[in-house]
Design a protein around this motif. Structure first.
Motif, PDB file in Angstrom:
ATOM      1  N   ASP A  90       6.244   3.947 -21.610  1.00 24.52           N
ATOM      2  CA  ASP A  90       5.687   4.618 -20.430  1.00 24.52           C
ATOM      3  C   ASP A  90       4.604   5.624 -20.803  1.00 24.52           C
ATOM      4  N   SER A 109       4.925  12.177  -7.282  1.00 20.93           N
ATOM      5  CA  SER A 109       5.722  11.909  -6.086  1.00 20.93           C
ATOM      6  C   SER A 109       7.130  12.419  -6.360  1.00 20.93           C
ATOM      7  N   SER A 111       9.565  10.726  -6.972  1.00 16.85           N
ATOM      8  CA  SER A 111      10.238   9.868  -7.953  1.00 16.85           C
ATOM      9  C   SER A 111       9.388   9.587  -9.191  1.00 16.85           C
ATOM     10  N   CYS A 112       8.254  10.300  -9.341  1.00 13.95           N
ATOM     11  CA  CYS A 112       7.389  10.044 -10.493  1.00 13.95           C
ATOM     12  C   CYS A 112       6.697  11.323 -10.944  1.00 13.95           C
ATOM     13  N   TYR A 130       9.989   8.129 -14.161  1.00 15.91           N
ATOM     14  CA  TYR A 130      10.025   7.652 -12.785  1.00 15.91           C
ATOM     15  C   TYR A 130      11.340   6.928 -12.513  1.00 15.91           C
ATOM     16  N   GLU A 131      11.557   6.636 -11.257  1.00 14.02           N
ATOM     17  CA  GLU A 131      12.740   5.888 -10.835  1.00 14.02           C
ATOM     18  C   GLU A 131      12.295   4.503 -10.375  1.00 14.02           C
ATOM     19  N   TRP A 134       8.088   0.241 -12.776  1.00  9.91           N
ATOM     20  CA  TRP A 134       6.784   0.891 -12.878  1.00  9.91           C
ATOM     21  C   TRP A 134       5.747   0.256 -11.945  1.00  9.91           C
ATOM     22  N   ARG A 136       6.098  -1.180  -9.102  1.00  9.54           N
ATOM     23  CA  ARG A 136       6.326  -0.759  -7.713  1.00  9.54           C
ATOM     24  C   ARG A 136       5.915   0.694  -7.513  1.00  9.54           C
ATOM     25  N   VAL A 137       6.233   1.529  -8.500  1.00  6.77           N
ATOM     26  CA  VAL A 137       5.871   2.947  -8.416  1.00  6.77           C
ATOM     27  C   VAL A 137       4.360   3.113  -8.374  1.00  6.77           C
ATOM     28  N   LYS A 140       2.723   2.193  -5.201  1.00 10.71           N
ATOM     29  CA  LYS A 140       2.955   3.173  -4.135  1.00 10.71           C
ATOM     30  C   LYS A 140       2.081   4.408  -4.289  1.00 10.71           C
ATOM     31  N   ILE A 141       1.955   4.925  -5.520  1.00  2.79           N
ATOM     32  CA  ILE A 141       1.214   6.186  -5.708  1.00  2.79           C
ATOM     33  C   ILE A 141      -0.248   5.966  -6.069  1.00  2.79           C
TER      34      ILE A 141
END
Length: 232
Positions: A90, A109, A111-112, A130-131, A134, A136-137, A140-141
């Motif tokens: 990561d 965010s 979650s990140c 993050y949760e 990766w 998907r995260v 989103k951001i």
């Protein structure tokens, strides 16, 4: 050659901030190499210049929504990053909009978040926490990294506008812009004429955004880019 040799005046209002509703209606300038004659046409008319037996080679790279914004932990200061390449796990190398010290923590965010681990070649190295997955995260951001000469903020529609209709392999930080104007209808017309359409992959890298700061162009250093050319 000097950088000044490439300077020319133009009206900034001629830079399109948003694309036409139909991609292939963009304007096309055609230069006849032999006699120097110039024609002004539309992009869909590109099919007039290709014949049976010709091969059209496309770059099927796909742009990652790699422009992300967050706030510094503690101060709330705005931070913007352009993710360049993944090192391992990561940990990412990124281009930062301002100076970031090692140890700086950034909230993207709920979650990140990320922490600046150091610097490399003028860029920052950030480790993300993050949760979830990766991809998907980031979807989103992240925002699409539209070119710096387009003076507006990214919008949700850029996810479609700033992507070719044949994009397949994710990994670019910018679109192969010459291909943005092709449509599926154009490919159907070309194949009907007997034109072969094949793909290679070249992930457009940071060099496309890197400003040229040297006086002589030979001194400008370009970065490497990942590519793949198949047997076809």
């Amino acid at each position: 050659m000097k950088i000044d040799d490439f300077d020319y005046p133009f009206d900034p209002s001629l830079i399109a901030l948003y694309p036409l509703p139909k991609r292939d209606q963009s304007r096309l300038l055609v230069l006849e190499r032999g006699g120097g004659r110039i024609e002004h046409r539309r992009f869909f008319e590109t099919t007039d210049y290709l014949d049976r037996g010709d091969v059209l080679v496309l770059n099927n790279t796909k742009v990652t929504p790699c422009r992300i914004a967050g706030k510094k932990e503690g101060t709330g200061g705005h931070v913007e990053l352009l993710l360049i390449r993944r090192h391992e796990g990561d940990i990412w190398e990124a281009m930062a909009g301002g100076r970031l010290r090692t140890g700086t923590k950034i909230i993207f965010s709920s979650s990140c978040c990320g922490e600046v681990m150091g610097h490399q070649d003028g860029h920052v190295v950030v480790k993300f926490s993050y949760e979830g997955e990766w991809e998907r995260v980031l979807s989103k951001i992240g925002q699409m990294p539209i070119p710096p000469y387009i003076k507006r903020d990214p919008v949700e529609e850029d996810r479609e506008w700033y992507q070719t209709v044949y994009a397949a392999k994710e990994g670019a930080i910018a679109a192969p812009t010459a291909g943005l104007h092709f449509t599926e209808e154009m490919f159907d017309a070309l194949r009907a004429k007997g034109v072969s359409v094949v793909c290679i992959t070249l992930h457009v890298g940071i060099g496309t955004f890197k400003p040229v700061k040297v006086e002589w162009i030979e001194g400008h250093r370009m970065g490497s880019e990942w590519f793949e050319v198949g047997g076809e």
